[in-house]
Design a protein around this motif. Structure first.
Motif, PDB file in Angstrom:
ATOM      1  N   GLN A   1       4.407   8.622  -4.395  1.00 54.40           N
ATOM      2  CA  GLN A   1       5.533   7.701  -4.517  1.00 54.40           C
ATOM      3  C   GLN A   1       6.364   7.903  -5.767  1.00 54.40           C
ATOM      4  O   GLN A   1       7.543   7.589  -5.787  1.00 54.40           O
ATOM      5  CB  GLN A   1       5.011   6.248  -4.474  1.00 54.40           C
ATOM      6  CG  GLN A   1       4.302   5.875  -3.190  1.00 54.40           C
ATOM      7  CD  GLN A   1       5.096   6.281  -1.956  1.00 54.40           C
ATOM      8  OE1 GLN A   1       6.250   5.883  -1.794  1.00 54.40           O
ATOM      9  NE2 GLN A   1       4.481   7.080  -1.090  1.00 54.40           N
ATOM     10  N   ILE A   2       5.758   8.446  -6.839  1.00 53.60           N
ATOM     11  CA  ILE A   2       6.466   8.426  -8.125  1.00 53.60           C
ATOM     12  C   ILE A   2       6.787   9.806  -8.683  1.00 53.60           C
ATOM     13  O   ILE A   2       7.631   9.939  -9.569  1.00 53.60           O
ATOM     14  CB  ILE A   2       5.641   7.607  -9.155  1.00 53.60           C
ATOM     15  CG1 ILE A   2       6.520   7.198 -10.339  1.00 53.60           C
ATOM     16  CG2 ILE A   2       4.387   8.361  -9.604  1.00 53.60           C
ATOM     17  CD1 ILE A   2       5.895   6.159 -11.236  1.00 53.60           C
ATOM     18  N   CYS A   3       6.147  10.852  -8.182  1.00 51.50           N
ATOM     19  CA  CYS A   3       6.261  12.176  -8.811  1.00 51.50           C
ATOM     20  C   CYS A   3       7.292  13.065  -8.125  1.00 51.50           C
ATOM     21  O   CYS A   3       7.309  13.174  -6.892  1.00 51.50           O
ATOM     22  CB  CYS A   3       4.905  12.884  -8.821  1.00 51.50           C
ATOM     23  SG  CYS A   3       3.635  11.982  -9.733  1.00 51.50           S
TER      24      CYS A   3
ATOM     25  N   LEU B   1      -3.745  10.047  -4.739  1.00 53.62           N
ATOM     26  CA  LEU B   1      -2.686  10.830  -4.111  1.00 53.62           C
ATOM     27  C   LEU B   1      -1.574   9.949  -3.575  1.00 53.62           C
ATOM     28  O   LEU B   1      -0.404  10.351  -3.551  1.00 53.62           O
ATOM     29  CB  LEU B   1      -3.270  11.686  -2.984  1.00 53.62           C
ATOM     30  CG  LEU B   1      -4.219  12.805  -3.440  1.00 53.62           C
ATOM     31  CD1 LEU B   1      -4.916  13.427  -2.242  1.00 53.62           C
ATOM     32  CD2 LEU B   1      -3.477  13.866  -4.224  1.00 53.62           C
ATOM     33  N   ARG B   2      -1.908   8.736  -3.126  1.00 52.27           N
ATOM     34  CA  ARG B   2      -0.871   7.826  -2.612  1.00 52.27           C
ATOM     35  C   ARG B   2       0.110   7.457  -3.727  1.00 52.27           C
ATOM     36  O   ARG B   2       1.324   7.409  -3.515  1.00 52.27           O
ATOM     37  CB  ARG B   2      -1.512   6.556  -2.047  1.00 52.27           C
ATOM     38  CG  ARG B   2      -2.361   6.774  -0.810  1.00 52.27           C
ATOM     39  CD  ARG B   2      -3.018   5.469  -0.370  1.00 52.27           C
ATOM     40  NE  ARG B   2      -3.963   5.684   0.689  1.00 52.27           N
ATOM     41  CZ  ARG B   2      -3.658   5.726   1.989  1.00 52.27           C
ATOM     42  NH1 ARG B   2      -2.410   5.554   2.361  1.00 52.27           N
ATOM     43  NH2 ARG B   2      -4.584   5.931   2.899  1.00 52.27           N
ATOM     44  N   VAL B   3      -0.433   7.187  -4.915  1.00 54.29           N
ATOM     45  CA  VAL B   3       0.415   6.854  -6.063  1.00 54.29           C
ATOM     46  C   VAL B   3       1.272   8.054  -6.456  1.00 54.29           C
ATOM     47  O   VAL B   3       2.472   7.930  -6.693  1.00 54.29           O
ATOM     48  CB  VAL B   3      -0.461   6.387  -7.244  1.00 54.29           C
ATOM     49  CG1 VAL B   3       0.348   6.315  -8.526  1.00 54.29           C
ATOM     50  CG2 VAL B   3      -1.082   5.026  -6.936  1.00 54.29           C
TER      51      VAL B   3
ATOM     52  N   VAL C   1       0.854  -1.194   0.000  1.00 55.51           N
ATOM     53  CA  VAL C   1       0.000   0.000   0.000  1.00 55.51           C
ATOM     54  C   VAL C   1       0.888   1.242   0.000  1.00 55.51           C
ATOM     55  O   VAL C   1       1.693   1.434   0.909  1.00 55.51           O
ATOM     56  CB  VAL C   1      -0.924   0.028   1.238  1.00 55.51           C
ATOM     57  CG1 VAL C   1      -1.741   1.313   1.266  1.00 55.51           C
ATOM     58  CG2 VAL C   1      -1.842  -1.188   1.255  1.00 55.51           C
ATOM     59  N   PRO C   2       0.764   2.107  -1.030  1.00 56.29           N
ATOM     60  CA  PRO C   2       1.610   3.317  -1.034  1.00 56.29           C
ATOM     61  C   PRO C   2       1.205   4.266   0.079  1.00 56.29           C
ATOM     62  O   PRO C   2       0.025   4.362   0.435  1.00 56.29           O
ATOM     63  CB  PRO C   2       1.342   3.933  -2.413  1.00 56.29           C
ATOM     64  CG  PRO C   2       0.038   3.365  -2.854  1.00 56.29           C
ATOM     65  CD  PRO C   2      -0.095   2.030  -2.211  1.00 56.29           C
TER      66      PRO C   2
ATOM     67  N   PRO D   1       5.629  11.287   0.693  1.00 55.85           N
ATOM     68  CA  PRO D   1       6.522  11.106  -0.454  1.00 55.85           C
ATOM     69  C   PRO D   1       7.976  10.968  -0.021  1.00 55.85           C
ATOM     70  O   PRO D   1       8.420  11.666   0.898  1.00 55.85           O
ATOM     71  CB  PRO D   1       6.309  12.377  -1.283  1.00 55.85           C
ATOM     72  CG  PRO D   1       5.752  13.383  -0.337  1.00 55.85           C
ATOM     73  CD  PRO D   1       5.041  12.628   0.746  1.00 55.85           C
ATOM     74  N   PRO D   2       8.736  10.074  -0.671  1.00 58.10           N
ATOM     75  CA  PRO D   2      10.170   9.986  -0.373  1.00 58.10           C
ATOM     76  C   PRO D   2      10.895  11.202  -0.925  1.00 58.10           C
ATOM     77  O   PRO D   2      10.412  11.862  -1.847  1.00 58.10           O
ATOM     78  CB  PRO D   2      10.594   8.707  -1.109  1.00 58.10           C
ATOM     79  CG  PRO D   2       9.627   8.583  -2.233  1.00 58.10           C
ATOM     80  CD  PRO D   2       8.333   9.143  -1.736  1.00 58.10           C
ATOM     81  N   LYS D   3      12.057  11.502  -0.365  1.00 63.09           N
ATOM     82  CA  LYS D   3      12.846  12.625  -0.888  1.00 63.09           C
ATOM     83  C   LYS D   3      13.437  12.223  -2.234  1.00 63.09           C
ATOM     84  O   LYS D   3      14.015  11.157  -2.382  1.00 63.09           O
ATOM     85  CB  LYS D   3      13.967  12.986   0.104  1.00 63.09           C
ATOM     86  CG  LYS D   3      13.460  13.696   1.345  1.00 63.09           C
ATOM     87  CD  LYS D   3      14.605  14.171   2.216  1.00 63.09           C
ATOM     88  CE  LYS D   3      14.080  14.940   3.437  1.00 63.09           C
ATOM     89  NZ  LYS D   3      15.177  15.399   4.312  1.00 63.09           N
ATOM     90  N   ARG D   4      13.267  13.089  -3.226  1.00 61.67           N
ATOM     91  CA  ARG D   4      13.790  12.836  -4.565  1.00 61.67           C
ATOM     92  C   ARG D   4      14.654  14.023  -4.970  1.00 61.67           C
ATOM     93  O   ARG D   4      14.284  15.175  -4.734  1.00 61.67           O
ATOM     94  CB  ARG D   4      12.643  12.647  -5.561  1.00 61.67           C
ATOM     95  CG  ARG D   4      11.774  11.425  -5.253  1.00 61.67           C
ATOM     96  CD  ARG D   4      10.483  11.445  -6.039  1.00 61.67           C
ATOM     97  NE  ARG D   4      10.657  11.130  -7.434  1.00 61.67           N
ATOM     98  CZ  ARG D   4      10.483   9.920  -7.969  1.00 61.67           C
ATOM     99  NH1 ARG D   4      10.134   8.907  -7.191  1.00 61.67           N
ATOM    100  NH2 ARG D   4      10.660   9.711  -9.258  1.00 61.67           N
TER     101      ARG D   4
END
Length: 538
Positions: free
Chosen positions: A489-491, A484-486, A260-261, A265-268
């Protein structure tokens, strides 16, 4: 009634010979009590929908057959009921809301008539009495202006309104059991929140038992009293929502919850590569009238400014009708923009005529929401992947070699190139669509709701794949989503759209930490299970 509304005991449903297992559902037992919401979760192929269709007597004849067990609806065994008895019970004592209302509703019959049909079949009420009851139930499911929508056709309603029509149809005769089969999967986050609240209100007010099938754990956290976890046709874990989501015991349940995301958000790292995509004041206006209709103008996108660098992912989030997909389709030049600039690499494609768009067709590729509809069912997946490169001059031999390499890249066997789309799962088909897009060696990749229809574990795999190919090919990715969860994680950056306008734009970490615009705040507040702490088990 003191006992359960629904009591499934040791149910087994046989699959046709040659399947990957003997039974679609194998020795399944669980119950639903009055006024209780039981959520059934699991990956595609776990047997969730087969169980629900068994209860309703809707299994396809000659393909799936119950071979053991009992399905007790208020003490009556549905497996022993005749066809006429099942028809009498559907709508009166048990009802079902399907996943896709546009395919479940008749497009040439008005919404009011479709709800009225249930009353006409099952009651002796006069037309006037039936119409009053239909309008009352449409009002109870919070449909605006029921008198007007009574005469409207399904295509004239939004997705959320169509789903409310189906709920009204299911509840008009106050059934004891309501089965909801993925009813919110394709809905945006605010509409989803409204539908979930509506189902919970109905369940409390009417004392209806609800069997809710979903792959969205945010939804489970929001509404479930009890949870049933299914894997490959069997129940592997069951318990209260709190126990299953916070203290899962079975390895499969732990795997699902870990997939489950999160809304964190992770730091990118900030991308500083070449500017690959830029829109300046991009607008798309639909308009038109007729002999008897006044001309009406709809601004689907209004002066949209976005930029994406190589190796960067920009997410566009917002409700249905916000203009997300319109912007994506304008950039891909699947539709013609009304005004503005679209620079892809060194080319401004906004106003180019179709005959000059050939170079753009190669460097800008799109992955759609539904892979089954975007792959030709009569062509092998290998033929679909090699078609683009061959059209641009690559030899058949080189194109096939590239296709085999790309199948490996997306985690599929190259030996499967001769198979057809229906022979793959939904997640595998989406991987094939990604491989097909990458075969063109694009510089810009658009993913339009590319994971919204996938279950949570497959969704996690496809998101990892998209992020991996972004890094490997240094792609500029435009990611359209309502989840929003997705997006978290990716943006790298997020653009929030409402009514065709970008209302907020910035780094994902900053927007998720402190949204500024009231609309962005409302999206976060509507996210199901936003405050629930899922167990993350190693």
């Amino acid at each position: 009634m003191s006992g359960p509304v629904l009591d499934i005991r040791n149910l087994s449903v046989r699959l046709p010979k040659g399947g990957d297992r003997a039974h679609a559902v194998d020795n399944v037992s669980f119950s639903v009590n009055p006024g209780e919401i039981v959520c059934v979760v699991g990956e595609s192929g776990s047997g969730k929908s087969v169980t629900a269709h068994s209860v309703m007597g809707l299994l396809p004849k000659g393909q799936l057959a119950p071979v053991a067990g009992e399905i007790m609806l208020e003490g009556e065994d549905m497996l022993k009921a005749s066809g006429s008895r099942l028809r009498a019970l559907r709508g009166t004592r048990m009802s079902m809301i399907f996943q896709e209302p546009m395919t479940a509703l008749n497009p040439v019959v008005t919404c009011g008539e479709q709800i009225d049909e249930v009353l006409e079949i099952h009651t002796d009420l006069s037309f006037a009495e039936r119409k009053d009851k239909v309008l009352a139930v449409m009002d109870s499911v919070r449909l605006p202006d029921p008198a007007k929508l009574y005469d409207a056709y399904p295509h004239q309603l939004s997705g959320g309104q169509r789903q409310r029509i189906m709920i009204a149809q299911a509840l008009v005769l106050d059934p004891s059991l309501l089965i909801a089969d993925e009813p919110t999967t394709a809905l945006d986050v605010t509409t989803q929140a409204q539908i979930l609240k509506l189902i919970a209100e109905m369940q409390q007010r009417r004392g209806t038992g609800v069997l809710f099938i979903t792959h969205d754990f945010g939804v489970v956290a929001e509404i479930a009293h009890r949870v049933v976890v299914m894997q490959k046709g069997s129940v592997v874990e069951t318990g209260t929502a709190d126990a299953v989501l916070k203290r899962p015991e079975h390895p499969y349940t732990k795997m699902l919850i870990n997939a489950v995301p999160t809304l964190t958000p992770p730091k990118r790292e900030v991308k500083t590569g070449q500017l690959m995509l830029e829109t300046v004041k991009l607008s798309k206006v639909y308009g038109g009238g007729g002999f008897f209709r006044k001309a009406r103008e709809v601004r689907a996108a209004s002066e949209v400014d976005i930029q994406i660098r190589s190796g960067e992912t920009l997410g566009i989030v917002g409700e249905s009708g916000s203009g997300k997909s319109t912007v994506a389709r304008c950039i891909a030049r699947l539709i013609e923009p009304t005004s503005g600039t679209i620079r892809v690499g060194d080319l401004d494609v906004a106003m180019l005529p179709e005959r000059q768009l050939r170079p753009h067709r190669r460097i800008c590729q799109i992955v759609f929401q539904d892979p089954y509809r975007s792959l030709n069912p009569r062509r092998s997946v290998g033929a679909s992947i090699v078609e683009g490169p061959c059209n641009f001059g690559m030899s058949a031999e080189d194109a096939l070699k590239k296709a085999r390499d790309l199948m490996k890249l997306v985690g599929l066997s190259p030996d499967a190139l001769d198979r057809y789309p229906h022979q793959f799962s939904g997640g595998q088909r989406q991987r094939i669509c990604i491989a097909r897009a990458l075969a063109m060696e694009p510089e810009v990749l658009i993913a339009d709701e590319a994971v919204s229809a996938l279950d949570v574990s497959v969704q996690a795999q496809v998101l990892d794949l998209l992020d991996d190919v972004r890094r490997k090919f240094d792609l500029a990715v435009l990611f359209i989503t309502h989840d929003l969860r997705v997006a978290a994680q990716i943006c790298d950056r997020i653009a929030v759209m409402k009514n065709g306008i970008v209302v907020e734009h910035g780094k994902t970490t900053e927007i998720f930490a402190a949204p500024q615009h009231p609309y962005t705040k409302s999206l976060f507040e509507a996210a199901p299970g936003r405050n629930f702490q899922f167990a993350r088990v190693a």
